[in-house]
Scaffold this motif. Sequence first.
Motif, PDB file in Angstrom:
ATOM      1  N   PRO A   1       0.774  -1.226   0.033  1.00  0.00           N
ATOM      2  CA  PRO A   1      -0.052  -0.006  -0.077  1.00  0.00           C
ATOM      3  C   PRO A   1       0.820   1.475  -0.084  1.00  0.00           C
ATOM      4  O   PRO A   1       0.420   2.246  -0.600  1.00  0.00           O
ATOM      5  N   SER A   2       2.091   1.203   0.697  1.00  0.00           N
ATOM      6  CA  SER A   2       3.002   2.407   0.669  1.00  0.00           C
ATOM      7  C   SER A   2       3.763   2.873  -0.855  1.00  0.00           C
ATOM      8  O   SER A   2       4.173   3.740  -0.926  1.00  0.00           O
ATOM      9  N   GLY A   3       3.380   1.735  -1.688  1.00  0.00           N
ATOM     10  CA  GLY A   3       4.071   1.947  -2.915  1.00  0.00           C
ATOM     11  C   GLY A   3       5.748   1.545  -2.993  1.00  0.00           C
ATOM     12  O   GLY A   3       6.250   1.762  -3.761  1.00  0.00           O
ATOM     13  N   ALA A   4       6.193   1.060  -1.763  1.00  0.00           N
ATOM     14  CA  ALA A   4       7.671   0.842  -1.725  1.00  0.00           C
ATOM     15  C   ALA A   4       7.575  -0.497  -2.621  1.00  0.00           C
ATOM     16  O   ALA A   4       9.139  -0.664  -2.870  1.00  0.00           O
ATOM     17  N   GLY A   5       6.744  -1.272  -3.013  1.00  0.00           N
ATOM     18  CA  GLY A   5       7.219  -2.150  -3.953  1.00  0.00           C
ATOM     19  C   GLY A   5       5.893  -2.574  -4.659  1.00  0.00           C
ATOM     20  O   GLY A   5       4.861  -3.002  -4.127  1.00  0.00           O
ATOM     21  N   ILE A   6       5.984  -2.998  -5.840  1.00  0.00           N
ATOM     22  CA  ILE A   6       4.926  -3.590  -6.914  1.00  0.00           C
ATOM     23  C   ILE A   6       5.727  -4.689  -7.674  1.00  0.00           C
ATOM     24  O   ILE A   6       6.745  -4.599  -8.549  1.00  0.00           O
ATOM     25  N   TRP A   7       5.102  -5.811  -7.539  1.00  0.00           N
ATOM     26  CA  TRP A   7       5.679  -7.124  -8.263  1.00  0.00           C
ATOM     27  C   TRP A   7       4.852  -7.605  -9.316  1.00  0.00           C
ATOM     28  O   TRP A   7       3.425  -8.261  -8.754  1.00  0.00           O
ATOM     29  N   VAL A   8       5.163  -7.679 -10.567  1.00  0.00           N
ATOM     30  CA  VAL A   8       3.988  -8.242 -11.589  1.00  0.00           C
ATOM     31  C   VAL A   8       4.950  -9.367 -12.417  1.00  0.00           C
ATOM     32  O   VAL A   8       6.020  -9.102 -12.818  1.00  0.00           O
ATOM     33  N   LEU A   9       4.100 -10.256 -12.460  1.00  0.00           N
ATOM     34  CA  LEU A   9       4.662 -11.462 -13.390  1.00  0.00           C
ATOM     35  C   LEU A   9       3.541 -11.985 -14.172  1.00  0.00           C
ATOM     36  O   LEU A   9       2.297 -12.463 -13.835  1.00  0.00           O
ATOM     37  N   LEU A  10       3.873 -12.004 -15.583  1.00  0.00           N
ATOM     38  CA  LEU A  10       2.785 -12.312 -16.509  1.00  0.00           C
ATOM     39  C   LEU A  10       3.359 -13.438 -17.296  1.00  0.00           C
ATOM     40  O   LEU A  10       4.306 -13.423 -17.813  1.00  0.00           O
ATOM     41  N   THR A  11       2.707 -14.506 -17.446  1.00  0.00           N
ATOM     42  CA  THR A  11       2.930 -15.460 -18.315  1.00  0.00           C
ATOM     43  C   THR A  11       1.765 -16.028 -19.148  1.00  0.00           C
ATOM     44  O   THR A  11       0.668 -15.716 -19.062  1.00  0.00           O
ATOM     45  N   ASN A  12       2.328 -16.828 -20.340  1.00  0.00           N
ATOM     46  CA  ASN A  12       1.235 -17.293 -20.997  1.00  0.00           C
ATOM     47  C   ASN A  12       1.148 -19.030 -20.616  1.00  0.00           C
ATOM     48  O   ASN A  12       1.306 -19.728 -21.613  1.00  0.00           O
ATOM     49  N   ARG A  13       0.702 -19.242 -19.467  1.00  0.00           N
ATOM     50  CA  ARG A  13       0.795 -20.697 -18.825  1.00  0.00           C
ATOM     51  C   ARG A  13      -0.247 -21.524 -19.833  1.00  0.00           C
ATOM     52  O   ARG A  13       0.019 -22.794 -20.105  1.00  0.00           O
ATOM     53  N   ASN A  14      -1.206 -21.006 -20.643  1.00  0.00           N
ATOM     54  CA  ASN A  14      -2.395 -21.729 -21.069  1.00  0.00           C
ATOM     55  C   ASN A  14      -1.887 -21.938 -22.617  1.00  0.00           C
ATOM     56  O   ASN A  14      -2.836 -22.297 -23.281  1.00  0.00           O
ATOM     57  N   HIS A  15      -0.954 -21.515 -23.179  1.00  0.00           N
ATOM     58  CA  HIS A  15      -0.635 -21.554 -24.413  1.00  0.00           C
ATOM     59  C   HIS A  15       0.354 -22.670 -24.682  1.00  0.00           C
ATOM     60  O   HIS A  15       1.453 -22.871 -24.020  1.00  0.00           O
ATOM     61  N   PRO A  16       0.100 -23.510 -25.717  1.00  0.00           N
ATOM     62  CA  PRO A  16      -1.163 -23.811 -26.506  1.00  0.00           C
ATOM     63  C   PRO A  16      -2.222 -24.615 -25.834  1.00  0.00           C
ATOM     64  O   PRO A  16      -3.369 -24.328 -26.238  1.00  0.00           O
ATOM     65  N   GLY A  17      -1.718 -25.346 -24.670  1.00  0.00           N
ATOM     66  CA  GLY A  17      -2.775 -26.154 -24.000  1.00  0.00           C
ATOM     67  C   GLY A  17      -2.800 -25.528 -22.572  1.00  0.00           C
ATOM     68  O   GLY A  17      -1.840 -25.110 -22.336  1.00  0.00           O
ATOM     69  N   GLN A  18      -4.080 -25.786 -21.916  1.00  0.00           N
ATOM     70  CA  GLN A  18      -4.104 -25.174 -20.494  1.00  0.00           C
ATOM     71  C   GLN A  18      -3.258 -26.143 -19.719  1.00  0.00           C
ATOM     72  O   GLN A  18      -3.989 -27.390 -19.370  1.00  0.00           O
ATOM     73  N   ARG A  19      -2.181 -25.717 -19.087  1.00  0.00           N
ATOM     74  CA  ARG A  19      -1.472 -26.357 -18.171  1.00  0.00           C
ATOM     75  C   ARG A  19      -2.176 -26.455 -16.658  1.00  0.00           C
ATOM     76  O   ARG A  19      -2.571 -25.383 -16.274  1.00  0.00           O
ATOM     77  N   GLY A  20      -2.512 -27.522 -16.077  1.00  0.00           N
ATOM     78  CA  GLY A  20      -2.666 -27.497 -14.908  1.00  0.00           C
ATOM     79  C   GLY A  20      -1.360 -27.264 -13.709  1.00  0.00           C
ATOM     80  O   GLY A  20      -1.108 -28.273 -12.907  1.00  0.00           O
ATOM     81  N   VAL A  21      -0.978 -26.085 -13.769  1.00  0.00           N
ATOM     82  CA  VAL A  21       0.437 -26.010 -13.084  1.00  0.00           C
ATOM     83  C   VAL A  21       0.198 -25.068 -12.001  1.00  0.00           C
ATOM     84  O   VAL A  21      -0.385 -23.918 -12.093  1.00  0.00           O
ATOM     85  N   ASP A  22       0.315 -25.261 -10.819  1.00  0.00           N
ATOM     86  CA  ASP A  22       0.370 -24.201  -9.670  1.00  0.00           C
ATOM     87  C   ASP A  22       1.373 -23.477  -9.794  1.00  0.00           C
ATOM     88  O   ASP A  22       2.601 -23.753  -9.571  1.00  0.00           O
ATOM     89  N   LEU A  23       0.921 -22.242 -10.213  1.00  0.00           N
ATOM     90  CA  LEU A  23       2.380 -21.129 -10.341  1.00  0.00           C
ATOM     91  C   LEU A  23       2.872 -20.575  -8.926  1.00  0.00           C
ATOM     92  O   LEU A  23       3.400 -19.665  -9.104  1.00  0.00           O
ATOM     93  N   HIS A  24       1.988 -20.693  -7.879  1.00  0.00           N
ATOM     94  CA  HIS A  24       2.180 -20.186  -6.398  1.00  0.00           C
ATOM     95  C   HIS A  24       3.780 -20.249  -6.074  1.00  0.00           C
ATOM     96  O   HIS A  24       4.433 -19.184  -5.613  1.00  0.00           O
ATOM     97  N   PRO A  25       4.449 -21.429  -6.152  1.00  0.00           N
ATOM     98  CA  PRO A  25       5.706 -21.366  -5.860  1.00  0.00           C
ATOM     99  C   PRO A  25       6.599 -20.390  -6.522  1.00  0.00           C
ATOM    100  O   PRO A  25       7.455 -19.825  -6.004  1.00  0.00           O
ATOM    101  N   VAL A  26       6.679 -20.528  -7.986  1.00  0.00           N
ATOM    102  CA  VAL A  26       7.295 -19.406  -8.778  1.00  0.00           C
ATOM    103  C   VAL A  26       6.985 -17.962  -8.271  1.00  0.00           C
ATOM    104  O   VAL A  26       8.049 -17.204  -8.415  1.00  0.00           O
TER     105      VAL A  26
END
Length: 384
Positions: free
Chosen positions: A329-354
């Motif tokens: 909330p203070s703006g001290a950090g913003i972390w964005v991670l964008l992936t195309n996990r579902n390309h070309p097939g929808q992967r049943g992968v938990d991305l929480h660890p990464v």
Amino acid sequence: MTGGADQRVRELLERAVAAGRFPGAVAEWGRAGGEVSNCAEGQAEVEDLPRDVTTDTWFDLASLTKPLVTTTLSLLAFREAVLAPNTRVGEVLRETKRSMVGELEIHHLLTHSSGLPAWLPFYCLAEGRRTNVAQVLRQIEVESRPGKRVMYSCVGFIILGMMLEEVSGSDLERLFRNRVLVPASLENDLGFNPDSILRPLAGGASRALAEQRLVLDLGLDPGWIPAVGWGLPDDGNARFFGGVAGNAGLFGTVRGVRRLTAEYCGGGANLLTSEEVGPAVTSQTGGLAQERGWGWQIAATRGCSAGDSLPANAFGHTGFTGVSVWAEPSGAGIWVLLTNRNHPGQRGVDLHPVRRRFHALASARCRHADIGKAPLTCEWSSTD
């Protein structure tokens, strides 16, 4: 947030790509209005014309639509007093009066405490005709008393998107462009229905396999699922509503996600005031199983994707296509991670660890053993 952190994040993404967790990814992190680091690894498309992903690649942002679009527009509607947190659905969508949906209040929708089902295939229930949606809304039943339970619901945000369209007299795409993108100079980084010629898009799923399974589980006809296609959202309901819905449909770059998220951080806001964003980025569901603000999840929620390296008052969101954003909330950090996990097939992968590992490495808040002596490893799961 430069130097060693940059290299560690790059190595993390390289290993995740090599492990087949997603074809490509872009990460960006830094202070709101301050220094920013980023890196891109892997491929945006792996089939017809393989292309590397870059920081300019547009990703299907899936459920990031909920806080970035629908919550932001709701806060602006509250400012103008055309809606209020206690406005009932039936006061705006008249066709829902004297139904369970009609009695729900907006704050219930924003905090996922409405009791509405997590997901429904509107395209099946309406038999492919948007003129039948009103009848569908009247028939939806809540699964718990409003305010008594947090149950993540795409249905609630679809309804909230409809309410915003009704009170504004405009479709959600135009409303978002005029009220948010243009004032914030974000037209080149975020938007619905992106032009596949003008925008470098990350590839999506070639088949709607996940929705086919869900539809069949409900005993409905998967033939009603709207066709997938290049530049169309992964979410079938968003495709049914013309690529634009309150729960999904937004596309954009890592830069666009970071800049709009900064509107919710102290010192980074141009569109919203600190008073307006307060209920969005602080828990409104005390005593319930999940900590939820208006549209955003709070890191104090046990087991969420923030991880231990982010403070308990951080806020964020994830999306089914493999995207996430977290911020302080203070703006001290913003972390964005964008992936195309579902390309070309929808992967049943938990991305929480990464995701958690990314937050730790990029924030340099993990233990010395994690970032110094220990190898870069993640435990992968086959569930989402």
